[in-house]
Design a protein around this motif. Structure first.
Motif, mmCIF file in Angstrom:
data_model
loop_
_atom_site.group_PDB
_atom_site.id
_atom_site.type_symbol
_atom_site.label_atom_id
_atom_site.label_comp_id
_atom_site.label_asym_id
_atom_site.label_seq_id
_atom_site.Cartn_x
_atom_site.Cartn_y
_atom_site.Cartn_z
ATOM 1 N N ILE A 167 44.423 16.008 41.055
ATOM 2 C CA ILE A 167 43.840 15.507 39.798
ATOM 3 C C ILE A 167 43.756 16.631 38.763
ATOM 4 C CG2 ILE A 167 41.737 14.468 38.784
ATOM 5 C CD1 ILE A 167 41.435 13.052 41.594
ATOM 6 N N GLU A 168 43.589 17.841 39.214
ATOM 7 C CA GLU A 168 43.515 19.029 38.342
ATOM 8 C C GLU A 168 42.476 18.888 37.232
ATOM 9 O OE1 GLU A 168 47.816 19.171 37.308
ATOM 10 O OE2 GLU A 168 47.724 21.136 38.249
ATOM 11 N N PRO A 169 41.215 18.591 37.607
ATOM 12 C CA PRO A 169 40.191 18.462 36.563
ATOM 13 C C PRO A 169 39.890 19.818 35.919
ATOM 14 C CG PRO A 169 39.156 18.517 38.718
ATOM 15 C CD PRO A 169 40.636 18.503 38.956
ATOM 16 N N THR A 170 39.405 19.758 34.690
ATOM 17 C CA THR A 170 38.954 20.974 33.995
ATOM 18 C C THR A 170 37.515 21.289 34.395
ATOM 19 O OG1 THR A 170 40.302 20.373 32.103
ATOM 20 C CG2 THR A 170 38.529 21.930 31.692
ATOM 21 N N GLN A 203 43.572 30.880 33.923
ATOM 22 C CA GLN A 203 43.977 30.824 35.330
ATOM 23 C C GLN A 203 44.405 32.221 35.762
ATOM 24 O OE1 GLN A 203 43.673 27.973 37.158
ATOM 25 N NE2 GLN A 203 42.872 26.962 35.327
ATOM 26 N N ALA A 204 43.542 32.874 36.547
ATOM 27 C CA ALA A 204 43.874 34.233 36.992
ATOM 28 C C ALA A 204 44.783 34.167 38.209
ATOM 29 C CB ALA A 204 42.599 34.983 37.346
ATOM 30 N N ALA A 205 45.720 35.104 38.261
ATOM 31 C CA ALA A 205 46.543 35.199 39.468
ATOM 32 C C ALA A 205 45.696 35.844 40.557
ATOM 33 C CB ALA A 205 47.767 36.055 39.189
ATOM 34 N N GLY A 206 46.022 35.592 41.795
ATOM 35 C CA GLY A 206 45.296 36.250 42.885
ATOM 36 C C GLY A 206 44.778 35.264 43.887
ATOM 37 N N GLY A 213 40.890 26.435 45.559
ATOM 38 C CA GLY A 213 42.303 26.293 45.911
ATOM 39 C C GLY A 213 43.129 27.121 44.937
ATOM 40 N N PRO A 214 44.171 26.534 44.338
ATOM 41 C CA PRO A 214 45.040 27.334 43.478
ATOM 42 C C PRO A 214 44.573 27.425 42.028
ATOM 43 C CG PRO A 214 45.989 25.164 43.826
ATOM 44 C CD PRO A 214 44.686 25.192 44.570
ATOM 45 N N ARG A 215 43.455 26.762 41.666
ATOM 46 C CA ARG A 215 43.116 26.665 40.243
ATOM 47 C C ARG A 215 41.683 27.056 39.933
ATOM 48 N NH1 ARG A 215 42.376 22.006 38.915
ATOM 49 N NH2 ARG A 215 42.447 22.330 36.689
ATOM 50 N N ALA A 260 39.283 29.134 49.479
ATOM 51 C CA ALA A 260 40.642 28.839 49.924
ATOM 52 C C ALA A 260 40.573 27.898 51.102
ATOM 53 C CB ALA A 260 41.359 30.123 50.320
ATOM 54 N N PRO A 261 40.723 26.602 50.848
ATOM 55 C CA PRO A 261 40.636 25.672 51.964
ATOM 56 C C PRO A 261 41.764 25.905 52.940
ATOM 57 C CG PRO A 261 41.493 24.582 50.017
ATOM 58 C CD PRO A 261 41.092 25.961 49.600
ATOM 59 N N GLU A 262 41.403 26.051 54.185
ATOM 60 C CA GLU A 262 42.460 26.196 55.178
ATOM 61 C C GLU A 262 42.816 24.822 55.686
ATOM 62 O OE1 GLU A 262 41.901 29.016 58.239
ATOM 63 O OE2 GLU A 262 41.323 30.573 56.821
ATOM 64 N N LEU A 263 43.863 24.271 55.130
ATOM 65 C CA LEU A 263 44.265 22.944 55.572
ATOM 66 C C LEU A 263 44.866 23.064 56.962
ATOM 67 C CD1 LEU A 263 45.988 21.382 52.469
ATOM 68 C CD2 LEU A 263 43.638 21.210 53.207
#
Ligand code: URA
Length: 241
Positions: A114-117, A193-196, A150-152, A201-204
């Motif tokens: 969904i990528e909510p803000t 959005q910072a890199a790193g 996660g990634p965002r 970090a959900p471990e799926l």
């Protein structure tokens, strides 16, 4: 594509038997709302009404959520509403750590797709899970922060759970005042959005990630028309606008 991927995650969740809650649920409550929503609410777990209807926040707490949204000139069709647990804990008891650990992959995939803000956590369970920290809601409510999930990076706003405001006027006033920050946070747009490494970090589990990969490739195949029965169930339970 986003809707299709969400539906694929829903299809997986619908028949989930990964924890014992599947034995007592009537149905999985995946979430509902707008797949492209900028604003997402994360509650705790379905209650009796949600378990019966297959939709989140349809009881008294949900009616309050609707009212608070109306006060900031928004409605449920503009947001996406989910819970930490997708199945009702018996007698509305608290979610157990192993249930949260088993179920959280669905929530992180919902956030990812969904990528909510802005993400509003409702109550302690969602706040602790998405902040990856045991600090309680009474200390954190109303204090927005940028968190990487996660990634965002998202703007996270911890809020009191609406159920805590149903019969306690001071909590209702607090919740209302905190809700008033939402339009301003949405107006800020997405955080940088910072890199790193992600903070949370959900471990799926490998199987879940593989299943998602399979779904992605399956969805690239020609579309299969769902039966009218499946469409009805999906529309009712996913409530995807
Ligand atoms: N409380 C929650 O946390 N979620 C619901 O869906 C309903 C009540």
């Amino acid at each position: 594509m986003r809707r299709e991927l969400l539906k694929a995650v829903y299809e997986e969740a619908r028949t989930c038997v990964a924890c014992p809650l599947h034995q007592s649920r009537t149905q999985v409550v995946f979430g509902s709302g707008h797949a492209d929503a900028d604003l997402m609410f994360v509650g705790e777990a379905p209650g009796a009404n949600e378990d019966r209807m297959g939709l989140p926040f349809v009881g008294q707490a949900g009616k309050l959520l609707d009212r608070l949204l109306e006060e900031i000139e928004m409605d449920r069709k503009q947001v996406f509403v989910v819970n930490v647990l997708k199945c009702r804990p018996p007698d509305n008891r608290d979610p157990q750590p192993h249930e949260i650990a088993t179920c959280q992959g669905y929530l992180f995939r919902q956030l990812d797709l969904i990528e909510p803000t802005v993400v509003c956590t409702l109550g302690n369970f969602a706040t602790k899970l998405l902040r990856g920290d045991p600090t309680g809601i009474s200390r954190l409510h109303g204090q927005p922060e940028v968190r990487t999930i996660g990634p965002r990076a998202v703007r996270l706003l911890p809020l009191l759970h609406p159920a805590a405001a149903l019969y306690t006027p001071s909590n209702l006033e607090t919740l209302r005042a905190d809700f008033a920050q939402i339009p301003g946070l949405l107006g800020l747009g997405p955080p940088p959005q910072a890199a790193g490494e992600p903070e949370v970090a959900p471990e799926l589990p490998a199987l879940v990630s593989e299943a998602l990969e399979e779904m992605r490739s399956a969805l690239e195949q020609p579309e299969v028309v769902a039966s009218p029965q499946a469409a009805t169930t999906e529309q009712q339970q996913l409530g995807l606008f």
